[in-house]
Write an enzyme that holds these catalytic residues in place. Sequence first.
Site, short mmCIF file in Angstrom:
data_model
loop_
_atom_site.label_atom_id
_atom_site.label_comp_id
_atom_site.label_asym_id
_atom_site.label_seq_id
_atom_site.Cartn_x
_atom_site.Cartn_y
_atom_site.Cartn_z
N HIS A 238 0.85 -1.19 0.00
CA HIS A 238 0.00 0.00 0.00
C HIS A 238 0.89 1.24 0.00
O HIS A 238 1.84 1.31 0.76
CB HIS A 238 -0.91 -0.02 1.23
CG HIS A 238 -2.07 0.91 1.13
ND1 HIS A 238 -1.93 2.27 1.21
CD2 HIS A 238 -3.39 0.68 0.96
CE1 HIS A 238 -3.12 2.83 1.09
NE2 HIS A 238 -4.03 1.89 0.93
N LEU A 248 -1.77 2.30 8.22
CA LEU A 248 -2.37 2.74 6.98
C LEU A 248 -3.00 4.13 7.07
O LEU A 248 -3.79 4.40 7.95
CB LEU A 248 -3.45 1.74 6.59
CG LEU A 248 -3.76 1.71 5.11
CD1 LEU A 248 -2.58 1.15 4.38
CD2 LEU A 248 -4.97 0.84 4.89
N ARG A 282 -2.68 1.23 -6.67
CA ARG A 282 -1.75 1.09 -5.55
C ARG A 282 -0.36 0.64 -5.96
O ARG A 282 0.64 1.19 -5.52
CB ARG A 282 -2.30 0.07 -4.55
CG ARG A 282 -3.43 0.62 -3.75
CD ARG A 282 -3.98 -0.43 -2.81
NE ARG A 282 -5.17 0.11 -2.16
CZ ARG A 282 -5.95 -0.57 -1.36
NH1 ARG A 282 -5.69 -1.83 -1.09
NH2 ARG A 282 -7.00 0.00 -0.81
N ARG A 390 -5.30 -7.39 -5.60
CA ARG A 390 -6.72 -7.26 -5.28
C ARG A 390 -7.12 -5.79 -5.26
O ARG A 390 -6.30 -4.91 -5.00
CB ARG A 390 -7.04 -7.92 -3.95
CG ARG A 390 -6.44 -7.24 -2.74
CD ARG A 390 -7.46 -6.58 -1.87
NE ARG A 390 -6.75 -5.83 -0.82
CZ ARG A 390 -7.32 -5.03 0.03
NH1 ARG A 390 -8.62 -4.84 0.00
NH2 ARG A 390 -6.63 -4.38 0.94
C1 LIG Z 1 -5.18 -1.59 7.66
C2 LIG Z 1 -6.00 -2.41 6.73
C3 LIG Z 1 -7.08 -1.83 6.07
C4 LIG Z 1 -7.86 -2.58 5.21
N1 LIG Z 1 -8.91 -1.96 4.59
C5 LIG Z 1 -9.69 -2.70 3.76
C6 LIG Z 1 -10.81 -2.11 3.13
O1 LIG Z 1 -11.10 -0.94 3.30
N2 LIG Z 1 -11.57 -2.86 2.33
C7 LIG Z 1 -11.29 -4.18 2.12
O2 LIG Z 1 -12.02 -4.81 1.40
N3 LIG Z 1 -10.24 -4.76 2.72
C8 LIG Z 1 -9.42 -4.07 3.53
N4 LIG Z 1 -8.36 -4.68 4.14
C9 LIG Z 1 -8.14 -6.12 3.99
C10 LIG Z 1 -9.13 -6.90 4.81
O3 LIG Z 1 -9.36 -6.24 6.03
C11 LIG Z 1 -8.68 -8.30 5.18
O4 LIG Z 1 -8.23 -8.93 4.05
C12 LIG Z 1 -9.82 -9.13 5.72
O5 LIG Z 1 -10.44 -8.47 6.76
C13 LIG Z 1 -9.34 -10.47 6.22
O6 LIG Z 1 -10.35 -11.13 6.98
P1 LIG Z 1 -10.15 -12.55 7.58
O7 LIG Z 1 -11.42 -12.96 8.18
O8 LIG Z 1 -9.60 -13.43 6.54
O9 LIG Z 1 -9.00 -12.45 8.65
P2 LIG Z 1 -8.80 -11.59 9.97
O10 LIG Z 1 -9.86 -10.62 10.18
O11 LIG Z 1 -7.40 -11.10 9.94
O12 LIG Z 1 -8.93 -12.63 11.13
C14 LIG Z 1 -7.96 -13.60 11.42
C15 LIG Z 1 -8.39 -14.38 12.61
O13 LIG Z 1 -7.59 -15.53 12.76
C16 LIG Z 1 -7.20 -15.71 14.07
N5 LIG Z 1 -5.96 -16.47 14.10
C17 LIG Z 1 -4.83 -16.29 13.39
N6 LIG Z 1 -3.93 -17.21 13.69
C18 LIG Z 1 -4.48 -18.02 14.60
C19 LIG Z 1 -4.04 -19.17 15.32
N7 LIG Z 1 -2.83 -19.66 15.16
N8 LIG Z 1 -4.88 -19.73 16.20
C20 LIG Z 1 -6.11 -19.23 16.40
N9 LIG Z 1 -6.58 -18.16 15.75
C21 LIG Z 1 -5.77 -17.56 14.87
C22 LIG Z 1 -7.09 -14.33 14.60
O14 LIG Z 1 -7.28 -14.34 15.98
C23 LIG Z 1 -8.26 -13.64 13.91
O15 LIG Z 1 -9.43 -13.82 14.65
C24 LIG Z 1 -7.56 -3.95 4.99
C25 LIG Z 1 -6.49 -4.52 5.63
C26 LIG Z 1 -5.69 -3.77 6.47
C27 LIG Z 1 -4.49 -4.40 7.09
#
Ligand SMILES: Cc1cc2nc3c(=O)[nH]c(=O)nc-3n(C[C@H](O)[C@H](O)[C@H](O)COP(=O)(O)OP(=O)(O)OC[C@H]3O[C@@H](n4cnc5c(N)ncnc54)[C@H](O)[C@@H]3O)c2cc1C
Lengths: 578, 237, 125, 125
Positions: A238, A248, A282, A390
């Site tokens: 980013h 960010l 980006r 993406r």
């Molecule tokens: C700063 C930032 C801003 C963003 N803004 C946007 C946006 O505006 N729009 C958009 O579409 N996307 C955005 N993204 C990307 C998007 O937020 C993520 O890709 C998405 O939320 C991922 O969701 P997830 O459910 O896969 O994982 P996460 O929400 O990261 O959840 C991961 C989960 O796994 C658990 N976990 C991990 N390892 C273990 C383990 N070993 N044992 C047990 N639990 C574990 C954690 O506790 C957590 O609960 C952004 C990302 C960032 C970093």
Amino acid sequence: MKIEEAKKFHKIDTVVIGAGLAGLGAALEIAKGGGEVAVLTKVYPTRSHSGSAQGGIAASLANVAEDSEEMHMFDTIKGSDYLGDQDVIELFVAEAKKTVYWFEHMGVPFSRTEDGRINQRAFGGHSSPRACFSADITGHVLLHTLYEQCLKHNVHFFNEFQVFSLLIEDDISRGVVAWDIRNGGLHIFHSKALLLATGGYGRAFKITSNAFANTGDSLSLILENGLPLEDMEFVQFHPTGLYKHGILLSEAARGEGAYLTNDKGERFMEKYAPQKMELAPRDVISRAEQTEINEGRGIAGKAYVHLDMRHLGKEKIMERLPQVWELAFNYLEVDGTKAPIPIQPAAHYSMGGIPANIKTEVIKDAAGTVVTGLYAAGEAACLSLHGANRLGTNSVQGAATFGRISGTNILEFIKTVNYPKMVANPLERAQRKIDSFMTNKGKEKHALIREELQENMTGHVGVFRNETDMLKLKKIIKDLLERFKEVSIDDKGSAFNLDLLEAFEVGSLLNFSEVIVEGALARKESRGAHYRTDFPKRDDKKWLKHTLAWKTDKGVKLDFSRNVTIYMDRYPPLERKY
Amino acid sequence: MDEQTNVKVKILRYNPEKDKKPFWQPYEVKIEPDATILDILNEIRWKLDGTLAFRRSCRSAICGSCAMKVNGRNILACETPMHRFKGRGLKIEPLPGFRIIKDLVVDLDSFFEKMNRVRPYLLLDKPIPDKEFIQSPEEFEEIREVCICILCGACTSSCPSVWSNEEYLGPAALLKAYRFIFDSRDDAADERIDIVNDKNGIWRCHTIFNCMEACPKHIKITEYLSRLKVKAVENSI
Amino acid sequence: MKKNFKETSKTGALAWLLQRISAIFIFAVLIYHFFVYHCISQGKAPEWADVVAKMKSPWFNLLQFLFLLAALYHGLNGVWMVVEDYIHSRFWRIFIFSIIVLVGTSLLFVGTLTLFKVANINPGV
Amino acid sequence: MLYKRTKFFDFNYRKFIGSWAWILHRLSGLALIFYLTLHIWIINTLTRGSEPFNEVMTFLGSPLFKFLEVGLWGVILYHAFNGIRVVIIDFAKGSLFHKKLFFILTTIAFILWVAGSVVILTHIH
Ligand SMILES: Cc1cc2nc3c(=O)[nH]c(=O)nc-3n(C[C@H](O)[C@H](O)[C@H](O)COP(=O)(O)OP(=O)(O)OC[C@H]3O[C@@H](n4cnc5c(N)ncnc54)[C@H](O)[C@@H]3O)c2cc1C
Ligand code: HEM
Ligand code: SF4
Ligand code: F3S
Ligand code: FES
């Protein structure tokens, strides 16, 4: 200290690892459908990184301007630099709209249009305003709403449980072993279905927008079980990460008209994207920034450039960009109304991950053979929805939508099967890891190893990549992996042993980082977020293929025979130009 | 930005397996002057003393993990630069009012349990439309600010009414109740007001404002609690 | 969760509202009070005869009575609020509540009695 | 084993305007209910005729009691004016400017206190 035998044994139909949008979306659908489901998460569910997403969630609702599923589909395909699987994208854009209404009906407080419908705004790479949003806290409210609904439907939560090993045998998933962070001790979870939704893994890099928890544990565990990862070389950077912190700063700043300037005070985007300037995609901007920095035009020769929004005026800044102002002020003591803000590219999103098919079932080879009972969704998975790059607001949507789809599929699956047999020695592998950290007499510190890894990853497989650098990096990681075996930890206790957790996480980072490097080395082209200075062109003839990578005793094994699903008649590969 | 300074830090340590009660442990850390409290804690963990425990994740003030008490007040460690304390030594403690699990990690079970008590999810009687529910921008504005709550616990932990009465729901849970009671789509306001209208509910708030001072998201908590009080009064007479 | 949660009543809203209504009433009456006693009497110590004379008026007495009632309610309800904050044992709560009720009724009684008696005194004697 | 550290009150938590206002309000309220009890008793002496009443009045007119009265006057004023602040917070969005309210209302209370105290003290017999 000797860690006692697992205190607890749990038998639950479905175990979901991760409580981000993907994990919770799945858990909710399963619970609603009457299935039994437990969510394991290493941080409290509302602390998951999905909550950080600010910009919005993409869906072609056409509430404020003309839009359609086809347009959304085309934008996503083009954004992916044609590496995205088009069947997945087709399903995605259709389900995306349902997902947004699903959220709204559960109570998500979306910002509204004058006539009371969900408001939408423009976002980079999308040809129509299709980001549904809630002020600048979209991910946060989506996550909290999902969590609340999970409570309502009695999803079973194991908060602060860190998964230490997966129990997979004969291509059948049988459960997981997790460490109870609060009290210490290993728990065995025996399940019919297992969903991996552990989110991103930007922590492999020094400058990243990702949370401390984003260490890609499940990816490493997949490798450890002899299964492959897909497209790992595609990491999105980013352009506006806060200098040194990587936190960010919203794209909205550039959207409102902020400039990017170098040490000489030039708006350098003139050279790289004269038309779109600061509103180019980006990857283009990140590369422009990095070029300035590499060529010595970073501010005072250091590794950052300026985001200048002074000309917008105090009023507009405070009204439209309060968060950007506040972050810069809090972290760098820079008043954005009076001075430009130091920024640099930050590792942000990981396109690659655990290979899964359109039903979110994890696959183990290029032919698409399914691992029974194992599912993956969200940023940890690679479906491949985002291909080589993406688009903003597509990832939150991807996580939620495929989490939901995953839930529906799992619900069906658990009704039709019996519990698989437990493996013979479920605790063994996890216990071995713990014992090694606890009893090692070595002097190596996991924190130092991690810092070296991050430093070098950012330096050598960052925005720009080339063979010489990556060969160097390959060797460095080999060394670090060796040194990691000697890591010992200070804390030998069981209650909230953060030392143990971090040591484990550094192991995860090292494991899949090697795969990122090998993939990037092998892929001799530039596509999407993967940019090779020695091969600056996209090469569809040779490389319009997914990467699959296994870890073997002899190193990383790569396979480029997995085809990208492309509807040649509708969306043939074109040059990606903005 | 890059030269380092020495900071003196005192941290309240407690290891349930060893210590009868918490004690202050001094550290001296070399770090950049623009470091945050979280940077300092990490520096200690990574370089000086790996046994220190605390919670953190996003390090950008949105996940709510890192609330703790520094120099007498609750803050988020990740968003608070040390220069805010103007060169004074730092005293870092866990959130008051909660039980300590280890070092700076407190037991938040009761906090989340209280949250659950107000039934924190949309409850509907009306049929669900094909598209979205219609909600005007004004109706959205009613709840916009309270939706920013990151459940960090800084407010509830700072409230003297909570200190003396563990049963009190506390500002965060009450704010959650507000969030649904005042959501134009919700149909269960009365039920929720009944839960809140309790001796251990809203009436334990004596407008002390510690919660508002502590909230890292600058939510005007007390104002929302006042509206809740008036609503509860209206409902019961 | 804990022991006391279920032992609570639903009268909080009324008590809260009355606390505020009584507060405003007391505030108003006190202004009147200070005006009458200290401005009119020019800061002299009140003479018995003056006071008694004033208390001959039934309206004044009614006001005095309401003031007594409001102040007692407000003050003792205030004390009860403090008790609820700090005292969690069932026994002590009941004990203190009884005392508050006892003190409240006796003060109300004594106060009302005073008003009645004074009203019936002949200042000339 | 969890350790419970805060029992009753966290004395080293930093006190902001809001908590000072509340602490003083609480203490002043409790002081006032104590005074009210006393007050009712004193007024009761009215019923026993002018003799005992004037006796008590002279006693209360002694310099020591004058000073106590000055204190009481302050306590009443603080409680009354902060009480108004509380009511404004409850019903008129006072939370949004509660610190300003505190300064304004306590300033008024302070002025009244000085003025009243002068009156009280200049009339020592
Ligand atoms: C700063 C930032 C801003 C963003 N803004 C946007 C946006 O505006 N729009 C958009 O579409 N996307 C955005 N993204 C990307 C998007 O937020 C993520 O890709 C998405 O939320 C991922 O969701 P997830 O459910 O896969 O994982 P996460 O929400 O990261 O959840 C991961 C989960 O796994 C658990 N976990 C991990 N390892 C273990 C383990 N070993 N044992 C047990 N639990 C574990 C954690 O506790 C957590 O609960 C952004 C990302 C960032 C970093
Ligand atoms: C002069 C006018 C007065 C006003 C405007 C006033 C106002 C208030 C208000 C609004 C409260 C509620 C505070 C809260 O809920 O946090 C209160 C509490 C209280 N008042 Fe008064 N009051 C007045 C006079 C009195 C008098 C005469 C007494 C004594 C008899 C008294 C005793 C108390 C007590 C004991 C409390 C409880 C304190 C607490 O809970 O912190 N007040 N007052
Ligand atoms: S209201 Fe503020 S202080 Fe309280 S939990 Fe929410 S964010 Fe934290
Ligand atoms: S600190 Fe506590 S008393 Fe009320 S205003 Fe805040 S909840
Ligand atoms: S680390 Fe997430 S709020 Fe501080």
